[in-house]
Design a protein around this motif. Structure first.
Motif, PDB file in Angstrom:
ATOM      1  N   UNK A   1       0.833  -1.190   0.000  1.00 28.73           N
ATOM      2  CA  UNK A   1       0.000   0.000   0.000  1.00 28.73           C
ATOM      3  C   UNK A   1       0.870   1.243   0.000  1.00 28.73           C
ATOM      4  N   UNK A   2       0.385   2.306  -0.604  1.00 28.11           N
ATOM      5  CA  UNK A   2       1.101   3.574  -0.660  1.00 28.11           C
ATOM      6  C   UNK A   2       0.106   4.689  -0.382  1.00 28.11           C
ATOM      7  N   UNK A   3       0.448   5.579   0.539  1.00 23.42           N
ATOM      8  CA  UNK A   3      -0.330   6.796   0.740  1.00 23.42           C
ATOM      9  C   UNK A   3       0.376   7.949   0.050  1.00 23.42           C
ATOM     10  N   UNK A   4      -0.402   8.857  -0.543  1.00 23.86           N
ATOM     11  CA  UNK A   4       0.168   9.993  -1.260  1.00 23.86           C
ATOM     12  C   UNK A   4      -0.404  11.295  -0.732  1.00 23.86           C
ATOM     13  N   UNK A   5       0.280  12.381  -1.024  1.00 24.06           N
ATOM     14  CA  UNK A   5      -0.095  13.686  -0.496  1.00 24.06           C
ATOM     15  C   UNK A   5      -1.172  14.331  -1.366  1.00 24.06           C
ATOM     16  N   UNK A   6      -2.108  15.028  -0.709  1.00 27.51           N
ATOM     17  CA  UNK A   6      -3.083  15.816  -1.438  1.00 27.51           C
ATOM     18  C   UNK A   6      -4.153  14.985  -2.113  1.00 27.51           C
ATOM     19  N   UNK A   7      -4.975  15.660  -2.913  1.00 34.21           N
ATOM     20  CA  UNK A   7      -6.117  15.010  -3.552  1.00 34.21           C
ATOM     21  C   UNK A   7      -5.746  14.327  -4.869  1.00 34.21           C
ATOM     22  N   UNK A   8      -4.624  14.703  -5.467  1.00 30.11           N
ATOM     23  CA  UNK A   8      -4.250  14.125  -6.752  1.00 30.11           C
ATOM     24  C   UNK A   8      -3.787  12.680  -6.539  1.00 30.11           C
ATOM     25  N   UNK A   9      -4.505  11.705  -7.096  1.00 33.24           N
ATOM     26  CA  UNK A   9      -4.148  10.306  -6.824  1.00 33.24           C
ATOM     27  C   UNK A   9      -3.193   9.739  -7.858  1.00 33.24           C
ATOM     28  N   UNK A  10      -2.489   8.701  -7.468  1.00 31.73           N
ATOM     29  CA  UNK A  10      -1.796   7.855  -8.428  1.00 31.73           C
ATOM     30  C   UNK A  10      -2.835   7.034  -9.181  1.00 31.73           C
ATOM     31  N   UNK A  11      -2.453   6.538 -10.352  1.00 32.43           N
ATOM     32  CA  UNK A  11      -3.336   5.703 -11.146  1.00 32.43           C
ATOM     33  C   UNK A  11      -2.614   4.429 -11.560  1.00 32.43           C
ATOM     34  N   UNK A  12      -3.400   3.437 -11.962  1.00 32.59           N
ATOM     35  CA  UNK A  12      -2.820   2.178 -12.426  1.00 32.59           C
ATOM     36  C   UNK A  12      -1.828   2.430 -13.543  1.00 32.59           C
TER      37      UNK A  12
ATOM     38  N   UNK B   1       5.451  -0.648 -10.083  1.00 33.30           N
ATOM     39  CA  UNK B   1       4.328  -0.078 -10.825  1.00 33.30           C
ATOM     40  C   UNK B   1       3.079  -0.066  -9.952  1.00 33.30           C
ATOM     41  N   UNK B   2       2.301   0.992 -10.094  1.00 30.47           N
ATOM     42  CA  UNK B   2       1.020   1.101  -9.395  1.00 30.47           C
ATOM     43  C   UNK B   2       0.001   0.191 -10.092  1.00 30.47           C
ATOM     44  N   UNK B   3      -0.774  -0.540  -9.297  1.00 31.50           N
ATOM     45  CA  UNK B   3      -1.828  -1.394  -9.845  1.00 31.50           C
ATOM     46  C   UNK B   3      -3.209  -0.762  -9.688  1.00 31.50           C
ATOM     47  N   UNK B   4      -3.427   0.001  -8.633  1.00 32.00           N
ATOM     48  CA  UNK B   4      -4.680   0.726  -8.402  1.00 32.00           C
ATOM     49  C   UNK B   4      -4.359   1.985  -7.606  1.00 32.00           C
ATOM     50  N   UNK B   5      -5.077   3.054  -7.891  1.00 26.32           N
ATOM     51  CA  UNK B   5      -4.905   4.274  -7.117  1.00 26.32           C
ATOM     52  C   UNK B   5      -6.127   5.156  -7.239  1.00 26.32           C
ATOM     53  N   UNK B   6      -6.427   5.894  -6.179  1.00 19.02           N
ATOM     54  CA  UNK B   6      -7.570   6.793  -6.202  1.00 19.02           C
ATOM     55  C   UNK B   6      -7.521   7.694  -4.982  1.00 19.02           C
ATOM     56  N   UNK B   7      -8.435   8.648  -4.951  1.00 21.14           N
ATOM     57  CA  UNK B   7      -8.616   9.510  -3.794  1.00 21.14           C
ATOM     58  C   UNK B   7      -9.441   8.774  -2.755  1.00 21.14           C
ATOM     59  N   UNK B   8      -8.996   8.827  -1.493  1.00 19.86           N
ATOM     60  CA  UNK B   8      -9.727   8.200  -0.406  1.00 19.86           C
ATOM     61  C   UNK B   8     -10.694   9.204   0.211  1.00 19.86           C
ATOM     62  N   UNK B   9     -12.007   9.002   0.039  1.00 26.01           N
ATOM     63  CA  UNK B   9     -12.956   9.941   0.634  1.00 26.01           C
ATOM     64  C   UNK B   9     -12.895  10.000   2.161  1.00 26.01           C
ATOM     65  N   UNK B  10     -12.500   8.922   2.809  1.00 23.62           N
ATOM     66  CA  UNK B  10     -12.432   8.914   4.272  1.00 23.62           C
ATOM     67  C   UNK B  10     -11.161   9.605   4.765  1.00 23.62           C
ATOM     68  N   UNK B  11     -10.036   9.312   4.137  1.00 20.02           N
ATOM     69  CA  UNK B  11      -8.752   9.856   4.595  1.00 20.02           C
ATOM     70  C   UNK B  11      -8.484  11.254   4.050  1.00 20.02           C
ATOM     71  N   UNK B  12      -9.079  11.595   2.904  1.00 16.03           N
ATOM     72  CA  UNK B  12      -8.884  12.921   2.332  1.00 16.03           C
ATOM     73  C   UNK B  12      -7.598  13.085   1.553  1.00 16.03           C
ATOM     74  N   UNK B  13      -6.969  11.978   1.176  1.00 19.00           N
ATOM     75  CA  UNK B  13      -5.774  12.025   0.324  1.00 19.00           C
ATOM     76  C   UNK B  13      -5.724  10.754  -0.512  1.00 19.00           C
ATOM     77  N   UNK B  14      -4.733  10.669  -1.372  1.00 21.11           N
ATOM     78  CA  UNK B  14      -4.639   9.531  -2.263  1.00 21.11           C
ATOM     79  C   UNK B  14      -4.140   8.274  -1.567  1.00 21.11           C
ATOM     80  N   UNK B  15      -4.606   7.127  -2.072  1.00 22.46           N
ATOM     81  CA  UNK B  15      -4.089   5.822  -1.652  1.00 22.46           C
ATOM     82  C   UNK B  15      -3.896   4.990  -2.909  1.00 22.46           C
ATOM     83  N   UNK B  16      -2.957   4.080  -2.834  1.00 23.23           N
ATOM     84  CA  UNK B  16      -2.648   3.256  -4.004  1.00 23.23           C
ATOM     85  C   UNK B  16      -2.123   1.905  -3.550  1.00 23.23           C
TER      86      UNK B  16
END
Length: 352
Positions: A280-291, A304-319
């Motif tokens: 798992x990877x957490x990223x800064x801000x709202x801009x998410x990583x993508x597959x 390589x990233x396999x999935x990434x998106x903005x986390x509505x609960x955490x308020x930042x990107x997760x991948x």
């Protein structure tokens, strides 16, 4: 190509859902309230998803247990009738995960033959039938997943027997004279139920659940929910060239079983050690990583990233992504998002 239609297609159109192609089906990606609201409804209350596109394969008869036991990775003898189990179907050649599957083992009286509903991913149903036999029953039912902390409380006035089905239990339940199969399973990280209801009765059950105050949610929210929960998606964290061990799912493999598809290749990888691992990877801000974005350390591509998106609960990107096995939780990485470096940190999963 003509897309397959869910038995609930008219209900989705009446709710003005945004319908998209997914695995050969036309399915709702979101409703007018949007993915974030649907996501939060599931986390804080209850949401329902049409997952009728998932496959269903009925395997039954005196040799059903032995067929599944000799093909799939997990050990069915660890459970019993009336329970569900997560398992994998592996490639014989390299132990790639051809599909990840939930098996519903129907309850039975003494002396009755075993009945299993094997639930593959939408696009993999034919491959699963080829491996285990059985009869595809996808067209005979709809599947409604009701998920969230309030799921059972809101289902109860509509379908009390379903609300009583416990986690990873499987029951046959009557709803208004219609036999449904209900499992205490789901794909959101929240408690809930999955209800397989005969096609003709599905619209009425959907409308009743909607009337009970359960929020309809599309595949967009289903994806962000499973990502926050650190759950793999076939074609991203599982699939061709990806093994159970690389995905951190070695617990799904019953290593002491004398037979399952891909056993020798899986044992060889366990002996040699994996060359990469899913993190798992957490990223800064709202801009998410993508597959398919590159993961870098000190300017060099390492994964390589396999999935990434903005986390509505955490308020930042997760991948999620694959990296060398020596990287650890807390290590800093960068993700190349369209030529811009997005700082990230390897993190424990689930993210919430």
């Amino acid at each position: 190509m003509t897309l397959r239609q869910s038995p609930l297609a008219d209900q989705h159109r009446a709710l003005d859902a945004n319908l998209v192609e997914f695995g050969g089906w036309e399915m709702p990606i979101a409703y007018p309230t949007g993915t974030i609201d649907e996501h939060l409804a599931c986390r804080n209350g209850a949401a329902m998803f049409d997952v009728s596109h998932l496959g269903s394969v009925r395997v039954e008869g005196p040799d059903a247990f032995e067929r599944l036991q000799a093909t799939l990775t997990n050990d069915l003898s660890k459970i019993e009738p009336g329970r569900a189990q997560y398992t994998h179907l592996l490639s014989e050649a390299d132990a790639s995960v051809l599909d990840d599957i939930i098996v519903w083992w129907h309850p039975r009286a003494d002396g009755d033959p075993d009945v299993f509903d094997v639930m593959p991913n939408a696009s993999n149903t034919d491959d699963v039938v080829a491996a285990i036999g059985g009869r595809e029953t996808t067209a005979d039912r709809a599947v409604i997943a009701v998920q969230g902390k309030q799921a059972r409380d809101l289902v109860r006035p509509v379908f009390a027997a379903a609300a009583d089905v416990k986690r990873f239990r499987v029951e046959r339940c009557d709803w208004n004279g219609v036999e449904c199969v209900v499992a205490g399973t789901g794909y959101t990280g929240e408690p809930g139920l999955e209800i397989a209801v005969p096609t003709d009765a599905a619209p009425a059950l959907w409308e009743a659940l909607l009337g009970a105050g359960i929020t309809p949610a599309g595949l967009g929210a289903r994806d962000t929910l499973r990502l926050e929960a650190g759950l793999p998606l076939h074609g991203h964290e599982l699939g061709e060239g990806i093994t159970s061990l690389q995905a951190g799912l070695g617990w799904v493999v019953a290593w002491d079983k004398p037979q399952f598809h891909g056993r020798e290749a899986a044992l060889a990888e366990r002996e040699a050690g994996v060359g990469r691992k899913l993190v798992g990877i957490t990223t800064e801000g709202r801009r998410p990583a993508r597959a398919d974005c590159s993961i870098r350390v000190d300017g060099s591509d390492v994964g390589v990233v396999t999935s990434g998106n903005f986390s509505p609960v955490l308020g930042h990107g997760v991948a999620m992504g694959f990296v060398p096995p020596d990287l650890a939780v807390g290590d800093a990485v960068e993700i190349d998002v369209r030529g811009k470096a997005l700082p990230g940190v390897i993190a424990d999963m689930p993210f919430i």
